[in-house]
Design an enzyme around this catalytic site. Structure first.
Site, PDB file in Angstrom:
ATOM      1  N   MET A 140      -0.797 -75.028  42.939  1.00 38.22           N
ATOM      2  CA  MET A 140      -1.239 -76.367  43.143  1.00 38.22           C
ATOM      3  C   MET A 140      -0.279 -77.628  43.214  1.00 38.22           C
ATOM      4  O   MET A 140       0.334 -77.924  42.147  1.00 38.22           O
ATOM      5  CB  MET A 140      -2.492 -76.636  42.322  1.00 38.22           C
ATOM      6  CG  MET A 140      -3.538 -75.758  42.515  1.00 38.22           C
ATOM      7  SD  MET A 140      -5.044 -76.161  41.301  1.00 38.22           S
ATOM      8  CE  MET A 140      -5.496 -77.557  42.034  1.00 38.22           C
ATOM      9  N   SER A 163      -2.644 -77.196  49.097  1.00 38.96           N
ATOM     10  CA  SER A 163      -2.869 -76.410  47.929  1.00 38.96           C
ATOM     11  C   SER A 163      -4.102 -76.703  47.191  1.00 38.96           C
ATOM     12  O   SER A 163      -4.640 -75.707  46.648  1.00 38.96           O
ATOM     13  CB  SER A 163      -1.435 -76.575  47.030  1.00 38.96           C
ATOM     14  OG  SER A 163      -1.349 -77.839  46.792  1.00 38.96           O
ATOM     15  N   CYS A 189      13.772 -74.532  47.567  1.00 37.75           N
ATOM     16  CA  CYS A 189      12.822 -74.391  46.781  1.00 37.75           C
ATOM     17  C   CYS A 189      11.803 -73.497  46.829  1.00 37.75           C
ATOM     18  O   CYS A 189      11.481 -72.823  45.882  1.00 37.75           O
ATOM     19  CB  CYS A 189      12.004 -75.933  46.592  1.00 37.75           C
ATOM     20  SG  CYS A 189      10.725 -76.195  45.281  1.00 37.75           S
ATOM     21  N   GLY A 200      -1.106 -81.920  46.415  1.00 39.15           N
ATOM     22  CA  GLY A 200      -1.462 -82.205  47.914  1.00 39.15           C
ATOM     23  C   GLY A 200      -2.783 -81.808  48.100  1.00 39.15           C
ATOM     24  O   GLY A 200      -3.429 -80.817  47.624  1.00 39.15           O
ATOM     25  N   VAL A 201      -3.266 -82.118  49.412  1.00 45.27           N
ATOM     26  CA  VAL A 201      -4.329 -81.722  50.024  1.00 45.27           C
ATOM     27  C   VAL A 201      -4.369 -80.039  50.210  1.00 45.27           C
ATOM     28  O   VAL A 201      -5.456 -79.422  49.866  1.00 45.27           O
ATOM     29  CB  VAL A 201      -4.837 -82.533  51.288  1.00 45.27           C
ATOM     30  CG1 VAL A 201      -6.102 -82.054  52.019  1.00 45.27           C
ATOM     31  CG2 VAL A 201      -4.580 -84.118  51.208  1.00 45.27           C
ATOM     32  N   CYS A 227      10.876 -84.504  48.023  1.00 41.17           N
ATOM     33  CA  CYS A 227      10.317 -84.692  46.603  1.00 41.17           C
ATOM     34  C   CYS A 227      10.838 -85.519  45.813  1.00 41.17           C
ATOM     35  O   CYS A 227      10.542 -86.411  44.993  1.00 41.17           O
ATOM     36  CB  CYS A 227       9.213 -83.516  46.466  1.00 41.17           C
ATOM     37  SG  CYS A 227      10.443 -82.446  45.487  1.00 41.17           S
TER      38      CYS A 227
END
Length: 406
Positions: free
Chosen positions: A48, A54, A141, A51-52, A237
């Site tokens: 999670m 996940s 990442c 964000g929308v 990010c």
């Protein structure tokens, strides 16, 4: 970690397609259950991010009857990001993930991965620019912190799978796991996941493969999640204001060494104040004028040269790959290259794949394009797809060297 206080105003509300009926919601839950493919009650870790996408994954799996454990990674200084002006909604991700988990009624853990993220992603990002490359930190990442380290955590928690909010499809064909494009090609993220190994793919699940983004927001609305209207992230990010050069200057000040801007014919056209200011294909900000449009065609960190030329000089005939990964039917990408396998090669997430052919050149996997390809830069990723089945990701690698058409 204490809950964060949101001090920035809410961002503009994106389009949301509400569920037309309970049947639509039930269909989304069943699609998630099919994507997981495990008995109801199995433990699944939901990555999670806040964000929308996940968050909806966690919600759908919870509704589908799975034992869902939410995990959020603290990757950079969220408190500092929150104070950056112009960073719309930045810094509240952990807060949003925690609140969503409370709303759904699932356990939630926050893991401090700042040190790992700095070593594997941020430092590598800065070093790539010093080498005259154009890095893709989201791929690094996924390759390291998320799909290597976080998978180990999921296994330690006793989970039988880990689910993410990526828009890709996982399919098992002939007993082998494939990665395929999502139904919504405009949201497809397979390019960013080319480095996912077969072992990782066997453990991962992607429940959003059959949904489009407005539908995902509609699900979030139906689940009572306050992030239903949260905008998608537009920046890297750890650079929430988009000013990555300031970050590089801070981390690698040696990138500010002055040098010359040189035409590919050898003429010195001007000077620059740091090679990290430039990327392949750049036109603006060169501050040189010779009566024709000029583009950055090459970067030479050792000589501190920014080499420029006409647009046609950007056309690439072939490239070689480093740090490759293979999900195709052949035993390895080297075996496919030895056989001269045809592929569709995608050199940027915003460009469509182009017809190409694999080969081995001086011990390295080479991709030769059927026609000149523009926008190719060392450090970027080259994702490979199957010409006979264009939705299937075969693997790829990071671009090491390029060969110009002319």
């Amino acid at each position: 970690m204490a809950a964060m206080t949101v001090t920035e105003p809410l961002c503009p509300i994106p389009d949301i397609a509400p569920m037309a009926s309970q049947a639509d919601m039930d269909a989304a839950i069943e699609a998630a259950r099919l994507a997981v493919g495990l008995p109801v009650g199995s433990r699944v870790v939901a990555a999670m991010s806040g964000g929308v996408d996940s968050t909806v994954v966690a919600g759908l799996l919870h509704k589908a009857g799975y034992d869902v454990v939410g995990v959020t990674l603290q990757l950079y200084d969220h408190g500092a990001a929150l104070k950056k002006k112009g960073a719309c909604c930045a810094g509240q991700d952990i807060h949003d993930a925690r609140l969503a988990a409370e709303t759904l009624g699932i356990p939630h853990y926050v893991l401090d991965y700042e040190s790992r993220f700095r070593d594997a992603v941020i430092d590598q990002f800065a070093d790539s620019y010093l080498r005259g490359q154009t890095p893709v930190p989201c791929i690094r990442c996924n390759q390291t912190v998320k799909f290597r380290d976080l998978l180990d955590v999921a296994r330690d928690l006793g989970a039988e799978a880990m689910a993410t909010g990526h828009y890709v499809r996982r399919a098992v064909v002939g007993g082998r796991t494939q990665m395929r494009k999502a139904i919504d090609h405009s949201r497809d993220q397979s390019y960013f996941l080319f480095a996912t190994t077969r072992e990782q793919l066997d453990y991962l699940r992607f429940p959003l493969a059959d949904l489009e983004k407005p539908q995902v927001r509609g699900v979030a609305l139906e689940l009572g999640l306050r992030i239903a209207a949260k905008p998608d992230s537009q920046d890297i990010c750890f650079v929430p204001n988009g000013d990555y050069r300031t970050l590089i200057d801070k981390l690698r000040p040696e990138g500010r060494a002055a040098g010359e801007i040189v035409h590919m014919d050898g003429r010195v056209l001007g000077a620059h104040h740091g090679i990290t200011d430039y990327t392949i294909g750049q036109r603006r900000g060169l501050n040189v004028a010779v009566g024709e449009p000029l583009f950055v065609t090459k970067l030479d960190p050792e000589k501190r040269h920014v080499i420029v030329g006409p647009r046609e000089a950007l056309l690439t005939a072939a490239l070689t790959l480093d740090e490759t990964n293979w999900l195709g039917d052949e035993p390895s990408i080297e075996a496919a290259a030895e056989a001269g396998a045809p592929v569709l090669a995608r050199v940027r997430s915003t460009r469509p794949p182009s017809p190409a052919r694999l080969s081995m050149v001086d011990g390295a996997v080479s991709v030769a394009f059927a026609a000149g390809e523009e926008g190719v830069a060392p450090g970027q990723a080259c994702a490979l797809y199957d010409p006979a089945d264009p939705d299937r990701l075969l693997g790829g690698g990071f671009i090491k060297t390029t060969t110009a058409v002319a």
